[in-house]
Design a protein around this motif. Structure first.
Motif, PDB file in Angstrom:
ATOM      1  N   GLN A  16      -7.411   0.423  -0.051  1.00 33.04           N
ATOM      2  CA  GLN A  16      -7.738  -0.646   0.787  1.00 33.04           C
ATOM      3  C   GLN A  16      -9.033  -0.246   1.638  1.00 33.04           C
TER       4      GLN A  16
ATOM      5  N   ASP B 213      -6.400  -1.886  -4.698  1.00 31.88           N
ATOM      6  CA  ASP B 213      -5.756  -2.482  -3.417  1.00 31.88           C
ATOM      7  C   ASP B 213      -6.678  -3.331  -2.540  1.00 31.88           C
ATOM      8  N   GLU B 214      -6.483  -4.634  -2.707  1.00 27.62           N
ATOM      9  CA  GLU B 214      -7.354  -5.531  -2.260  1.00 27.62           C
ATOM     10  C   GLU B 214      -8.841  -5.383  -2.439  1.00 27.62           C
TER      11      GLU B 214
ATOM     12  N   SER C  29       0.974  -1.172  -0.179  1.00 26.62           N
ATOM     13  CA  SER C  29       0.131   0.081  -0.146  1.00 26.62           C
ATOM     14  C   SER C  29       0.788   1.274   0.120  1.00 26.62           C
TER      15      SER C  29
HETATM   16 MG   LIG Z   1      -2.010  -2.718   2.454  1.00 26.76          MG
END
Ligand SMILES: [Mg+2]
Ligand SMILES: Nc1ncnc2c1ncn2[C@@H]1O[C@H](COP(=O)(O)OP(=O)(O)OP(=O)(O)O)[C@@H](O)[C@H]1O
Lengths: 507, 332
Positions: free
Chosen positions: A87, A167-168, A45
């Motif tokens: 995220q 991100d995810e 991240s």
């Molecule tokens: Mg992360």
């Protein structure tokens, strides 16, 4: 195709003297789906946030679209064609879906006012491309997390990005929605957009990605064509061990060992709430994991909330060892813990430290006459940081500075610290890396074997199948059937979830 | 988004010897230093003890109210009623010790003249707190009710008259000296230290920050959110009540129309200059004291240099805006 769309070289970044990135590298080609994998806290991240101007790098070079990048703020990044879905979702829950999609880039009419009709139409179009048909004028908060996630992606798509960073993105989606998302990704890719993709679900990478960059401890330790690698190789590279050592990885650590016929802990009977829960009945005994399975929107989280006393029942009753539960405070004092699904909105207190977050539920037991016993507090926090393997500079670091997976572990620590008799876990391993996932599963297992009860909600069938002693299947807010281990297979579970209520499956 | 720049990252700036004192980080202190320097050069008799006394005795009330305001702001609220509550408490006190009962029992009369107004103020806080915590009224609206009606009640109680009195025991609150400095200065200091300790070390303090930082999460972790909010409004109102008593004691007179006028703004400004953020979750008590000193000094500077009231208000507003900007910028 000679120069890549994005090339980051020698990127270093330290927070307060602690390095988060050490000469990390990343290159993304045009029209490619590129994955980044690594353990919690590996720096994924952070690398992304440096690219998008959220953080400034200490060292290193970034070239984007053929020229050195001077992106200094997230807004500038979006204008250059880099759109990001972080995220931790960054949306405005009380505003409408449309507003969230166009926020900051509202289309204008000839008169300079905001063209709401056009905005609604365009938002509707993008979302229906995702197979989502919803009222775009309704506040975002009225929709479940998965829809909100898709709205965030719609926002990125609407900005006509050259590079979309996720991100995810799939951690809160169910299987069908993941398929929808993958459809969107393929479509973006065909139109020449590059996608940078971070995920802990390694299986997904093989389905959707072209290449993968592996990070460990802030460094780039490898880049591979996905077609030429295996899941085991990836895990080995992430953990920095040899593939042979971790042959068993990928299976869960939840599988039952001991027997389970303990005392009845919790009983719910015919519970309904105003939040889409219509009729829930279940029992949890000591030494038992009861899974809740169902499609998204089937009422799993609502069931957890009702049991913990967050939502008042409009019918039925919940009793813990015979006494009724009417609010979270009584639930906690009766020995129930509840790890929520939405870590940002319902879990962490971002301004407080790791220590303060971890002891929030334990605090009454840590204080005498209103005074917090700091020495004992530190000792307990110290113990959980070690046993959960939380990666933080120190316990007084702000929790919001931790990586997503480590925040999750802090919250798990919050509940383990009160030594609950019953723990409700809503997606406990979401966002945690493979290594930590196994650790967390092992911790849960150990804890159950010590004679506690667990209610487990998980979108990962494997976790339920291997872990749960009983799986209660929910459909539209109703517990319709129960399947029991041993002997549950994935097919059986899928069948039980999908099958209409009337017919029974035998388990 | 730049909010995400971490405290740790700012810590690095601080440790870097080359960056030294940065305008952003020490904006508040620099502004205060400039203000002092200006006064030393331009304001006559600035370095006299008398000036110190005047300023300490006046800053005390702002500081006391700002402490309560800081706590309320930490819960993501705001308390507009502090000025009106000051007026109410301030109007009540002389009514009690000048009543026939109060004259007959001077000692008890003064004790009651302190206790009863404080209880009334606490009740006002309870009213605010219940509106906010149970009826989910926006704090700004909830406290607006007493903001408007509180002073009205005080005026009705006193028939709108100025009440003057001479009561040395009661006046000690406003004119007494300990070690040569005004009593209320010590009182304000003690209150600040007490609340700073409360925030740092007690269950209430931790709960306060959790409620302000993420109310939903706090509730799910078993924090008694409503109780914490109500307690906070009660504290704020009680401190305002105390400040009202001090103002009356300083003047040996009570004018319900003027006590605590515009105090809510001074207190909010002091809290924010001191580092409170309206989005909640932080309670820099000692910062609020700094903010109060700053605001008092601005007021004094303008007054001592002969600015008219209207102009003074405008300049004060501008300086506060600037200070707040510096303070917030250092946080970004
Ligand atoms: Mg992360
Ligand atoms: N704002 C910050 N202040 C201080 N340290 C930070 C900050 N942001 C990240 N870190 C630290 O940098 C390291 C890398 O964090 P990062 O969020 O990039 O990890 P990640 O690879 O995304 O992990 P996850 O899979 O858990 O999301 C971590 O040790 C984290 O604690």
């Amino acid at each position: 195709m000679t120069t890549p769309l994005l090339r980051m070289t020698g990127i270093s970044k330290a927070f307060n003297g602690v390095p988060a990135l050490a000469r990390a590298e990343l290159a993304v080609d045009r029209g490619e789906v590129h994955a980044i994998v690594g353990q919690n806290g590996a720096g994924k991240s952070t690398l992304i946030k440096i690219l998008t101007g959220v953080y400034q790098r200490d060292e290193g070079e970034i070239a984007f679209d053929g020229a050195p990048s001077t992106i200094a703020s997230p807004r500038e990044a979006q204008e250059r064609g880099v759109s990001t879905i972080y995220q931790e979702l960054n949306l405005v829950p009380l505003r409408s879906v449309t507003e969230n999609v166009v926020l900051g880039y509202e289309p204008r009419t000839r008169w300079g006012t905001i063209d709401w009709r056009g905005a609604h139409r365009r938002t509707g179009e993008i979302l229906s491309r995702f197979g989502v048909d919803i009222d775009v004028k309704a506040p975002l908060a009225t929709y479940p997390t998965a829809i909100q996630q898709l709205v965030a992606i719609a926002r990125a798509v609407s900005l006509n990005a050259k590079l979309v960073i996720m991100d995810e993105p799939t951690s809160s989606l169910d299987e069908r929605e993941v398929e929808v998302l993958f459809g969107v990704i393929r479509e973006l890719k065909n139109s020449g957009t590059s996608i940078l993709y971070v995920s802990h679900f390694l299986d997904e990478l093989f389905e959707i990605c072209d290449r993968v960059t592996i990070m460990r401890d802030g460094r780039t330790v490898g880049v591979a064509n996905i077609a030429e690698t295996t899941k085991l190789d990836l895990i080995a590279a992430m953990l920095g061990r040899s593939a042979a050592e971790i042959q068993t990885a990928g299976m869960t650590e939840l599988a039952a060992t001991g027997d389970r016929s303990g005392e009845l802990l919790l009983e719910a009977e015919g519970v309904a709430t105003n939040r889409r829960l219509r009729n829930l009945s279940l029992k949890v005994r000591r030494g038992e994991i009861v899974g809740l399975a169902g499609l998204l929107g089937s009422g799993r989280t609502e069931a957890a909330r009702a049991i913990f006393g967050c939502d008042k029942p409009t019918a039925g009753r919940v009793a813990m060892k015979g006494t009724a539960i009417d609010c979270p405070r009584t639930a906690i004092s009766r020995g129930i813990g509840y790890l929520t699904e939405d870590r940002k909105a319902e879990g962490i207190v971002p301004e407080l430290s790791v220590r303060e977050n971890m002891t929030l539920a334990l605090l009454p037991q840590l204080s005498r006459m209103g005074l917090v016993d700091k020495a004992r507090e530190r000792e307990i926090v110290e113990r959980f940081i070690r046993s959960l393997g939380i990666k933080a500079a120190h316990m007084d670091q702000k929790v919001s500075e931790l990586s997503g997976g480590n925040q999750q572990k802090v919250l798990l620590g919050r509940w383990l610290a009160i030594q609950p008799a019953l723990l409700i876990l809503d997606e406990p391993t979401r966002g945690v890396d493979v290594g930590a996932k196994l650790e967390i599963q092992a911790i849960i297992r150990r804890y159950v074997d010590e004679g506690c009860g667990v209610i487990l909600i998980s979108s990962e069938f494997q976790e339920l199948i291997e872990g749960a002693d009983e799986i209660v299947v929910l459909q539209e807010g109703e517990s319709v059937r129960t399947v029991s281990n041993p002997g549950v297979t994935e097919d059986m579970l899928v069948h039980a979830i999908a099958q209409p209520k009337a017919k029974e499956v035998d388990a | 988004m730049s909010r995400e720049r971490s405290s740790a990252e700012r810590g690095v700036l601080l440790q870097n010897p080359l960056s030294g004192i940065s305008l952003r980080r020490h904006g508040g202190l620099i502004a205060l230093a400039l203000l002092l320097l200006f006064n030393i050069v331009f304001t006559r008799n600035f370095l006299h003890m008398q000036t110190l006394f005047v300023n300490v005795s006046q800053v005390a009330t702002i500081a006391i109210v700002a402490v309560g305001m800081t706590l309320v702001i930490a819960t993501r609220g705001v308390d507009l009623s502090v000025g009106a509550v000051m007026a109410l408490a301030g109007a009540l006190a002389p009514l009690i010790f000048m009543s026939s009962f109060g004259r007959a029992n001077p000692g008890l009369g003064v004790a009651l003249a302190i206790i009863v107004p404080l209880l009334v103020a606490a009740a006002c806080g309870l009213f605010n707190g219940v509106l906010v915590a149970f009826l989910n009224v926006q704090p700004i609206i909830a406290t607006l009710i007493l903001f408007i009606s509180g002073r009205g009640i005080a005026l009705v109680l006193t028939n709108g008259n100025l009440q003057t009195f001479s009561n040395p025991i009661f006046s000690f609150l406003g004119t007494g000296r300990i070690l040569g400095l005004p009593f209320q200065g010590w009182l304000a200091l003690a209150i600040a230290l007490f609340f700073a300790w409360l925030v740092a070390r007690t269950l209430y303090g931790r709960y306060l920050l959790a409620v302000g930082g993420n109310e939903t999460a706090a509730g799910l972790a078993g924090v008694p959110v409503r109780t914490v909010k109500i307690a906070t409004y009660v504290i704020s109102a009680s401190l305002a009540g105390l400040a009202g008593l001090i103002v009356v004691a300083i003047n040996s007179a009570s004018d319900a129309a003027r006590i605590g006028n515009l105090m809510e703004l001074d207190a909010i400004a002091a809290a924010v200059v001191g580092g409170a953020v309206l989005s909640g979750g932080r309670a820099p008590i000692l910062g609020a004291i700094f903010g109060a000193v700053f605001i008092q000094l601005v007021r004094y500077t303008l007054l001592a240099n002969g600015f008219s009231d209207e102009v003074a208000l405008i300049i004060k507003a501008a300086i506060i805006v600037f200070a707040v900007y510096l303070q917030q910028a250092s946080r970004e």
